[in-house]
Scaffold this active site. Sequence first.
Site, PDB file in Angstrom:
ATOM      1  N   LYS A   1      15.862  29.054  29.014  1.00  0.00           N
ATOM      2  CA  LYS A   1      16.271  28.647  27.668  1.00  0.00           C
ATOM      3  C   LYS A   1      15.761  29.693  26.679  1.00  0.00           C
ATOM      4  O   LYS A   1      14.689  30.286  26.879  1.00  0.00           O
ATOM      5  CB  LYS A   1      15.676  27.285  27.295  1.00  0.00           C
ATOM      6  CG  LYS A   1      16.187  26.125  28.147  1.00  0.00           C
ATOM      7  CD  LYS A   1      17.612  25.758  27.781  1.00  0.00           C
ATOM      8  CE  LYS A   1      18.073  24.499  28.515  1.00  0.00           C
ATOM      9  NZ  LYS A   1      18.103  24.645  29.976  1.00  0.00           N
TER      10      LYS A   1
ATOM     11  N   ASN B   1       8.531  38.113  27.674  1.00  0.00           N
ATOM     12  CA  ASN B   1       9.632  37.778  28.570  1.00  0.00           C
ATOM     13  C   ASN B   1       9.855  38.939  29.534  1.00  0.00           C
ATOM     14  O   ASN B   1       9.440  40.075  29.268  1.00  0.00           O
ATOM     15  CB  ASN B   1      10.904  37.515  27.750  1.00  0.00           C
ATOM     16  CG  ASN B   1      11.968  36.789  28.525  1.00  0.00           C
ATOM     17  OD1 ASN B   1      11.754  36.346  29.662  1.00  0.00           O
ATOM     18  ND2 ASN B   1      13.143  36.650  27.928  1.00  0.00           N
ATOM     19  N   THR B   2      10.528  38.641  30.661  1.00  0.00           N
ATOM     20  CA  THR B   2      10.889  39.688  31.609  1.00  0.00           C
ATOM     21  C   THR B   2      12.394  39.682  31.811  1.00  0.00           C
ATOM     22  O   THR B   2      13.071  38.670  31.577  1.00  0.00           O
ATOM     23  CB  THR B   2      10.202  39.484  32.972  1.00  0.00           C
ATOM     24  OG1 THR B   2      10.647  38.249  33.542  1.00  0.00           O
ATOM     25  CG2 THR B   2       8.694  39.478  32.827  1.00  0.00           C
ATOM     26  N   HIS B   3      12.918  40.817  32.275  1.00  0.00           N
ATOM     27  CA  HIS B   3      14.354  40.923  32.544  1.00  0.00           C
ATOM     28  C   HIS B   3      14.562  41.870  33.719  1.00  0.00           C
ATOM     29  O   HIS B   3      13.931  42.933  33.774  1.00  0.00           O
ATOM     30  CB  HIS B   3      15.090  41.450  31.305  1.00  0.00           C
ATOM     31  CG  HIS B   3      16.574  41.529  31.505  1.00  0.00           C
ATOM     32  ND1 HIS B   3      17.378  40.402  31.603  1.00  0.00           N
ATOM     33  CD2 HIS B   3      17.404  42.596  31.659  1.00  0.00           C
ATOM     34  CE1 HIS B   3      18.630  40.784  31.778  1.00  0.00           C
ATOM     35  NE2 HIS B   3      18.672  42.105  31.825  1.00  0.00           N
TER      36      HIS B   3
ATOM     37  N   ASP C   1      12.548  38.007  20.894  1.00  0.00           N
ATOM     38  CA  ASP C   1      12.965  37.729  19.521  1.00  0.00           C
ATOM     39  C   ASP C   1      14.132  36.743  19.585  1.00  0.00           C
ATOM     40  O   ASP C   1      14.366  36.118  20.624  1.00  0.00           O
ATOM     41  CB  ASP C   1      13.311  39.012  18.759  1.00  0.00           C
ATOM     42  CG  ASP C   1      14.473  39.788  19.372  1.00  0.00           C
ATOM     43  OD1 ASP C   1      15.166  39.234  20.265  1.00  0.00           O
ATOM     44  OD2 ASP C   1      14.708  40.935  18.949  1.00  0.00           O
TER      45      ASP C   1
ATOM     46  N   ASP D   1      17.501  39.217  25.145  1.00  0.00           N
ATOM     47  CA  ASP D   1      16.937  40.444  25.725  1.00  0.00           C
ATOM     48  C   ASP D   1      16.977  41.614  24.740  1.00  0.00           C
ATOM     49  O   ASP D   1      17.249  42.755  25.122  1.00  0.00           O
ATOM     50  CB  ASP D   1      17.676  40.812  27.022  1.00  0.00           C
ATOM     51  CG  ASP D   1      17.582  39.721  28.062  1.00  0.00           C
ATOM     52  OD1 ASP D   1      16.524  39.080  28.144  1.00  0.00           O
ATOM     53  OD2 ASP D   1      18.561  39.502  28.804  1.00  0.00           O
TER      54      ASP D   1
END
Length: 209
Positions: free
Chosen positions: A94, A108-110, A142, A146
């Site tokens: 989410k 966060n990771t991507h 933000d 991503d």
Amino acid sequence: MSKAGRLVVLVSGSGTNLQALLDASADPSYGAQVVAVGADREGIEGLARASRSGVPTFVHKLGDYPSRQEWDAAIAEEIASYKPDLVVSAGFMKILGAPTLDAVPVLNTHPALLPSFPGAHGVRDALAHGVKVTGCTVMLADAGVDTGPIVAQEAVPVLPDDDEAELHERIKTVERRLLVDIVGRLAREGWTVSGRIVRIGNPSGGESK
């Protein structure tokens, strides 16, 4: 300059990144401690991992709220109750809203080298594009998808016979290690943000990445 000693980790699935953080934080020298784990669904292994480690958990399902705004407000209030220095979105499916993003930094990771291949299908999109190198990104979240300031990246080669599952598994192995390293450094050394540039450590002479 911010530091990240108290972590709230958010999960939606198996929680392998969470487990890596739990294992690392068992060493007091790591500098960070998981103080709560939140989820958007019940009955997932990520919550079980937290419970086995004695970490408090909470669940806020989007469907339980009349609007997305009320869900945003509720999860932000729950997160704030644990007084975190940093929220880690570890496979949390989410997008967090302004009530959380405005209150506490979110990491966060991507599974791609942003800004290439953002969104839910970064591995599939990289394969379809025919790239020879992809990787993983750790970023500060933000309001976009991503689009936040990049903290760290690491490359992963694309092998000729890779399918999506094989490539994603190799990326996830690197991602877990990179996330643990970056969270520990943020906790021990602190960080600053100037525009889109994130620097870890003392800006007058510390390390950056």
